[in-house]
Write an enzyme that holds these catalytic residues in place. Structure first.
Site, PDB file in Angstrom:
ATOM      1  N   ARG A  95     -41.774  -7.247  28.319  1.00 48.48           N
ATOM      2  CA  ARG A  95     -41.085  -8.157  27.386  1.00 48.48           C
ATOM      3  C   ARG A  95     -39.859  -8.761  28.074  1.00 48.48           C
ATOM      4  NH1 ARG A  95     -37.102  -5.014  23.189  1.00 48.48           N
ATOM      5  NH2 ARG A  95     -36.610  -3.219  24.466  1.00 48.48           N
TER       6      ARG A  95
ATOM      7  N   GLU B 179     -43.540 -15.646  10.248  1.00 50.78           N
ATOM      8  CA  GLU B 179     -44.407 -15.823  11.415  1.00 50.78           C
ATOM      9  C   GLU B 179     -45.534 -16.836  11.177  1.00 50.78           C
ATOM     10  OE1 GLU B 179     -42.367 -11.912  11.517  1.00 50.78           O
ATOM     11  OE2 GLU B 179     -43.665 -12.880  10.026  1.00 50.78           O
TER      12      GLU B 179
ATOM     13  N   PHE C 163     -47.250  -8.931  14.220  1.00 51.91           N
ATOM     14  CA  PHE C 163     -47.014 -10.103  13.383  1.00 51.91           C
ATOM     15  C   PHE C 163     -47.686 -11.349  13.953  1.00 51.91           C
ATOM     16  CE2 PHE C 163     -42.816  -7.696  12.917  1.00 51.91           C
ATOM     17  CZ  PHE C 163     -43.346  -6.858  11.944  1.00 51.91           C
TER      18      PHE C 163
ATOM     19  N   HIS D  67     -44.105  -5.962  22.139  1.00 49.27           N
ATOM     20  CA  HIS D  67     -44.165  -4.696  21.404  1.00 49.27           C
ATOM     21  C   HIS D  67     -45.599  -4.347  20.988  1.00 49.27           C
ATOM     22  CE1 HIS D  67     -39.958  -5.751  21.321  1.00 49.27           C
ATOM     23  NE2 HIS D  67     -39.645  -4.554  20.836  1.00 49.27           N
TER      24      HIS D  67
ATOM     25  N   ASP E  59     -41.039   3.150  16.325  1.00 48.78           N
ATOM     26  CA  ASP E  59     -41.249   2.184  15.240  1.00 48.78           C
ATOM     27  C   ASP E  59     -42.460   2.556  14.386  1.00 48.78           C
ATOM     28  OD1 ASP E  59     -39.079   0.852  16.134  1.00 48.78           O
ATOM     29  OD2 ASP E  59     -40.109  -0.978  16.735  1.00 48.78           O
TER      30      ASP E  59
ATOM     31  N   ARG F 114     -42.999  -2.987  25.150  1.00 47.16           N
ATOM     32  CA  ARG F 114     -41.597  -2.595  24.994  1.00 47.16           C
ATOM     33  C   ARG F 114     -41.170  -1.591  26.061  1.00 47.16           C
ATOM     34  NH1 ARG F 114     -39.460   0.881  19.748  1.00 47.16           N
ATOM     35  NH2 ARG F 114     -37.233   0.831  20.186  1.00 47.16           N
TER      36      ARG F 114
END
Length: 313
Positions: free
Chosen positions: A10, A58, A83, A109, A117, A167
């Protein structure tokens, strides 16, 4: 031994966008209130007039990206994979895929390495979803070098591209003068004769680690990095399996619909052979440290080694 450099892809995405932004005035970056996490904030800081924060919307972002692409500019729409591919699937399909617009989707991610998460954000289905969209190119880079090259290649090609980033900081394995990135072309990282390991993304480093351990036990494993899931490099896979006779696929993604399924489709048509798929086996992820999750689900070097050894034996 010197410590291996590790960089999250990322971060590579954000840095590559900024670099391309200096070269191309038609590049526009969109984000959905996640510029700090997706690292598009690097681009925003340097080119605020070409960065659009669409807020936590999104689906709307994909529609805006489609409109921008229709004007001749090159938009990179950025969000978490859950998303970008999940929540906005209909808009990606109908507003970007169907008219075959020149939109690049930067999905960060991805996979269980999102860690703490938890399952709601650990997208292990995105490659499967994007594979179903006609004309969609899917790239899942293995490290910093490959991720930067992938972003540039995506910009240079015409048509929709799904770019998958992580990530977790991962080892830089392609930092050599001979490395060449080409969309749709796999990379032979290690030659072998007993089994082929076809890996993508984060699992490429683990596959190389596993090959070293297998070699110590007299098992010669060929390792292929498939950074482009679609279009798939069928030639490199078929040529390898004709030599080794069996294939193991390794991916930080569901074994349903991802790299493993793409390889099986290829082999069924061109060179039937035994296949063992390593990935998430029809389960959701869970909250926990990324390294521990990769270990638990057998996606690290040790897990790949054990699975391949059992398959070969």
């Amino acid at each position: 031994m010197p410590e291996v450099k590790k960089i999250a892809t990322r971060d590579s995405y954000g840095n590559a966008l900024a670099e391309l932004g200096r070269e191309h005035d038609d590049l526009v970056v969109l984000d959905a209130d996640l510029a700090a996490a997706t690292k598009t904030g690097v681009f925003k800081k340097e080119f605020p007039e070409r960065h659009i924060d669409c807020g936590i919307a999104e689906c709307n972002m994909m529609g805006i990206a489609a409109g921008i692409a229709a004007t001749g500019k090159v938009p990179f729409a950025s969000s978490f994979a859950m998303f970008a591919a999940g929540r906005a699937f209909e808009q990606v399909r109908n507003s970007i895929g169907y008219p075959h617009l020149n939109v690049k989707i930067g999905a960060t991610h991805a996979g269980i390495s999102v860690g703490e998460d938890g399952a709601s954000h650990q997208c292990n289905e995105d490659i499967a979803l994007m594979r179903t969209i006609p004309g969609m190119t899917i790239i899942n880079p293995a490290d910093d070098v490959e991720a930067k090259a992938a972003v540039r290649a995506a910009y240079e090609m015409n048509g929709p591209v799904y770019l998958r980033f992580g990530r977790l900081a991962v080892p830089v394995i392609n930092d050599n003068p001979d490395y060449k990135f080409e969309i749709g072309k796999g990379v032979l990282l290690r030659e072998g004769k007993d089994v082929t390991i076809v890996a993508t993304g984060l699992c490429v480093g683990g596959a190389l680690e596993a090959a070293e351990k297998l070699a110590a036990e007299g098992i010669s494993a060929e390792v292929i990095n498939i950074h482009t899931i679609k279009p798939l490099d069928t030639e490199i896979i078929v040529n390898s399996v004709k030599k080794t006779g069996k294939i193991v696929t390794a991916e930080e993604h569901s074994v349903i619909g991802g790299l493993g399924s793409a390889v099986c489709d290829c082999l069924c048509e061109h060179a039937p052979a035994p296949v063992c798929k390593i990935g998430m086996y029809d389960v959701f992820g869970e909250s926990g440290p990324a390294a521990k999750l990769l270990e638990k689900y057998g996606l690290d070097g040790q897990g790949i080694y054990e699975k391949v050894k059992g398959f070969v034996k």
